[in-house]
Write an enzyme that holds these catalytic residues in place. Structure first.
Site, PDB file in Angstrom:
ATOM      1  N   LYS A 137     -11.301  -2.818  -3.656  1.00 57.84           N
ATOM      2  CA  LYS A 137     -12.272  -1.729  -3.781  1.00 57.84           C
ATOM      3  C   LYS A 137     -11.610  -0.412  -4.156  1.00 57.84           C
ATOM      4  O   LYS A 137     -12.266   0.471  -4.689  1.00 57.84           O
ATOM      5  CB  LYS A 137     -13.131  -1.586  -2.517  1.00 57.84           C
ATOM      6  CG  LYS A 137     -12.376  -1.426  -1.215  1.00 57.84           C
ATOM      7  CD  LYS A 137     -13.362  -1.179  -0.088  1.00 57.84           C
ATOM      8  CE  LYS A 137     -13.452  -2.319   0.899  1.00 57.84           C
ATOM      9  NZ  LYS A 137     -12.264  -2.507   1.750  1.00 57.84           N
ATOM     10  N   LYS A 196       0.819  -1.217   0.000  1.00 55.92           N
ATOM     11  CA  LYS A 196       0.000   0.000   0.000  1.00 55.92           C
ATOM     12  C   LYS A 196       0.850   1.264   0.000  1.00 55.92           C
ATOM     13  O   LYS A 196       0.453   2.272  -0.573  1.00 55.92           O
ATOM     14  CB  LYS A 196      -0.964   0.000   1.184  1.00 55.92           C
ATOM     15  CG  LYS A 196      -2.072  -1.034   1.018  1.00 55.92           C
ATOM     16  CD  LYS A 196      -3.291  -0.737   1.863  1.00 55.92           C
ATOM     17  CE  LYS A 196      -4.412  -1.684   1.457  1.00 55.92           C
ATOM     18  NZ  LYS A 196      -5.596  -1.587   2.285  1.00 55.92           N
ATOM     19  N   LYS A 223      -4.986  -8.770  -6.758  1.00 56.43           N
ATOM     20  CA  LYS A 223      -6.191  -8.965  -5.944  1.00 56.43           C
ATOM     21  C   LYS A 223      -7.316  -8.021  -6.386  1.00 56.43           C
ATOM     22  O   LYS A 223      -7.047  -6.858  -6.698  1.00 56.43           O
ATOM     23  CB  LYS A 223      -5.811  -8.673  -4.479  1.00 56.43           C
ATOM     24  CG  LYS A 223      -6.854  -9.076  -3.474  1.00 56.43           C
ATOM     25  CD  LYS A 223      -6.441  -8.674  -2.059  1.00 56.43           C
ATOM     26  CE  LYS A 223      -6.694  -7.216  -1.766  1.00 56.43           C
ATOM     27  NZ  LYS A 223      -7.075  -6.907  -0.379  1.00 56.43           N
TER      28      LYS A 223
HETATM   29  N1  AQP Z   1      -9.989  -9.928  -3.416  1.00 60.71           N
HETATM   30  C1  AQP Z   1     -10.301 -10.482  -2.243  1.00 60.71           C
HETATM   31  N2  AQP Z   1     -10.502 -11.820  -2.158  1.00 60.71           N
HETATM   32  C2  AQP Z   1     -10.841 -12.397  -0.970  1.00 60.71           C
HETATM   33  N3  AQP Z   1     -10.993 -11.712   0.176  1.00 60.71           N
HETATM   34  C3  AQP Z   1     -10.806 -10.376   0.128  1.00 60.71           C
HETATM   35  N4  AQP Z   1     -10.875  -9.412   1.058  1.00 60.71           N
HETATM   36  C4  AQP Z   1     -10.605  -8.221   0.503  1.00 60.71           C
HETATM   37  N5  AQP Z   1     -10.352  -8.363  -0.804  1.00 60.71           N
HETATM   38  C5  AQP Z   1     -10.456  -9.695  -1.070  1.00 60.71           C
HETATM   39  C6  AQP Z   1     -11.209  -9.669   2.450  1.00 60.71           C
HETATM   40  O1  AQP Z   1     -12.207  -8.746   2.827  1.00 60.71           O
HETATM   41  C7  AQP Z   1     -12.001  -8.409   4.199  1.00 60.71           C
HETATM   42  C8  AQP Z   1     -12.006  -6.942   4.360  1.00 60.71           C
HETATM   43  O2  AQP Z   1     -10.909  -6.365   3.705  1.00 60.71           O
HETATM   44  P1  AQP Z   1     -10.600  -4.851   3.967  1.00 60.71           P
HETATM   45  O3  AQP Z   1     -11.647  -4.031   3.369  1.00 60.71           O
HETATM   46  O4  AQP Z   1     -10.385  -4.594   5.398  1.00 60.71           O
HETATM   47  O5  AQP Z   1      -9.208  -4.582   3.333  1.00 60.71           O
HETATM   48  P2  AQP Z   1      -8.499  -5.125   2.106  1.00 60.71           P
HETATM   49  O6  AQP Z   1      -8.149  -6.556   2.280  1.00 60.71           O
HETATM   50  O7  AQP Z   1      -7.349  -4.195   1.877  1.00 60.71           O
HETATM   51  O8  AQP Z   1      -9.616  -4.993   0.968  1.00 60.71           O
HETATM   52  P3  AQP Z   1      -9.586  -4.152  -0.316  1.00 60.71           P
HETATM   53  O9  AQP Z   1     -10.871  -4.357  -1.034  1.00 60.71           O
HETATM   54  O10 AQP Z   1      -8.344  -4.441  -1.110  1.00 60.71           O
HETATM   55  O11 AQP Z   1      -9.578  -2.688   0.255  1.00 60.71           O
HETATM   56  P4  AQP Z   1      -8.652  -1.501  -0.128  1.00 60.71           P
HETATM   57  O12 AQP Z   1      -8.729  -1.418  -1.621  1.00 60.71           O
HETATM   58  O13 AQP Z   1      -9.226  -0.313   0.561  1.00 60.71           O
HETATM   59  O14 AQP Z   1      -7.286  -1.839   0.336  1.00 60.71           O
HETATM   60  C9  AQP Z   1     -10.691  -9.058   4.649  1.00 60.71           C
HETATM   61  O15 AQP Z   1     -11.005 -10.255   5.340  1.00 60.71           O
HETATM   62  C10 AQP Z   1     -10.020  -9.379   3.349  1.00 60.71           C
HETATM   63  O16 AQP Z   1      -9.170 -10.511   3.479  1.00 60.71           O
END
Ligand code: AQP
Length: 345
Positions: free
Chosen positions: A207, A121, A204
């Site tokens: 969002k 990040k 991955k």
């Molecule tokens: N692509 C994914 N596949 C499976 N699990 C996922 N999670 C996120 N993306 C995937 C799971 O969702 C939960 C919440 O995640 P988060 O919102 O706290 O943070 P993150 O993992 O950083 O998700 P994002 O969507 O990638 O958010 P941003 O873009 O803001 O960094 C966790 O259990 C995660 O494993």
């Protein structure tokens, strides 16, 4: 303290999602769908919209509020019952920040330096990243340990942070000669523990990816879902009979895993059905399944989001219940550390 020592703790699940954008299919399959299953198994479940984590990178304040409400609506629409589970936003329970500070003082810099999510990040310009982004995993440890949670359902990407939580809990117990914190287990299950981008099977689904075509949002309508799946990057080969043959085909493997997770089937079962078919046949079947699963959720989300005051009320109630569980654990932690609490008696 060994894992067997968790036997002394009430089985309790904690997990969270950042309201840093709209929820994606990755969040749904990797987290939300499984949160609902755990609630329905009758385990005590605590789910948190981690807005304090979200602000470790810049968030527009009005959008953060909207996204937090939208995420709450997504949880409820997907099947989280705010009476059976505790559902709240993190900043309404001050114990997260208070325990977070104590655990900042337990976590070691060497441990934090190994966290791959920070490296991803922060990117090339780590000097410009916020201190909060660096400390994120210690706050996440506080989120979990504040409730003496024993299980943390997460996607594959969060496994390292839950393992760090165990290290922090073990060091706290060791340093203060107590058996106070459990060593929580990451629960990583199902066919879609890592849903990949629809545009790049090695990245991955996220969002905050600038490309909306890379993800399916829980708020996408049927046409948008079908169009994104139709345009998803794939290859020209038909689907094989075994998973092993998908090893070097990340985009194909991703779509098969998504189908399997949506259908609650094993990927092998999906291949049995579609082996020999090309994506011209597979993508419409996947789109139909995705629309059938996600449309009722997005319709219900829209209905819930029309009444933001009701969402705020539910989050406030959840926060009160969370605070009641957290407060005695935080106070006991402060006692163990040697902090005087005479004002609260
Ligand atoms: N692509 C994914 N596949 C499976 N699990 C996922 N999670 C996120 N993306 C995937 C799971 O969702 C939960 C919440 O995640 P988060 O919102 O706290 O943070 P993150 O993992 O950083 O998700 P994002 O969507 O990638 O958010 P941003 O873009 O803001 O960094 C966790 O259990 C995660 O494993």
């Amino acid at each position: 303290m060994t894992d067997a020592a968790n036997a002394g703790f009430t089985p309790r699940i904690f997990s969270g999602i950042q309201p840093s954008g709209g929820l994606t299919l990755g969040n749904y399959l990797g987290a939300l769908k499984r949160f609902v299953e755990k609630q329905d198994e009758g385990i005590e479940t605590i789910y948190c919209l981690v807005d304090m984590h979200a602000i470790t990178v810049w968030q527009d304040p009005a959008k953060l509020r909207d996204q937090t409400r939208e995420a709450a609506a997504g949880f409820i629409a997907a099947g989280i019952d705010p009476k059976r589970s505790i559902l709240f936003n993190q900043s309404q329970v001050p114990g997260h920040a208070e325990l977070g500070w104590i655990l900042n003082c337990v976590a070691r810099l060497g441990w934090m330096n190994r966290m791959t999510q920070f490296k991803d990040k922060a990117g090339k310009n780590a000097e410009a990243a916020s201190l909060g982004l660096y400390a994120y995993p210690a706050l996440m440890a506080a989120d979990i340990l504040l409730y003496h949670a024993t299980m943390v359902p997460v996607g594959e990407d969060q496994k390292q942070h839950v393992e760090l939580t165990r290290d922090i809990a073990a060091k706290f117990n060791h340093d203060f000669k107590v058996d106070f914190f459990p060593l929580p287990e990451p629960v990583i299950e199902g066919a879609a523990t890592r849903v990949m981008s629809l545009r790049d099977g090695t990245k991955k689904m996220s969002k905050s990816d600038p490309s909306d075509a890379s993800r399916i949002n829980l708020t996408d309508d049927a046409d948008a879902i079908a169009q994104k799946i139709r345009k998803a990057r794939t290859d020209a080969e038909p689907l094989p009979e075994t998973l092993a043959e998908l090893k070097d085909r990340p985009e194909a493997r991703n779509l098969v895993n998504i189908y399997a997770a949506l259908a609650s089937e094993a990927p092998e079962t999906v291949l049995e059905r579609f082996a020999g078919h090309g994506f011209g046949a597979f993508k419409p079947a996947l789109a139909e399944l995705a629309v059938a699963t996600l449309s009722p959720i997005s319709t219900e989300m829209k209905r819930l989001m029309a009444d933001p005051a009701e969402i705020d009320r539910l989050l406030g109630q959840g926060a009160e219940r969370a605070d009641a569980l957290a407060r005695p654990i935080l106070e006991r932690t402060q006692d163990i550390v040697g902090m005087i609490r005479s004002r609260r008696g």
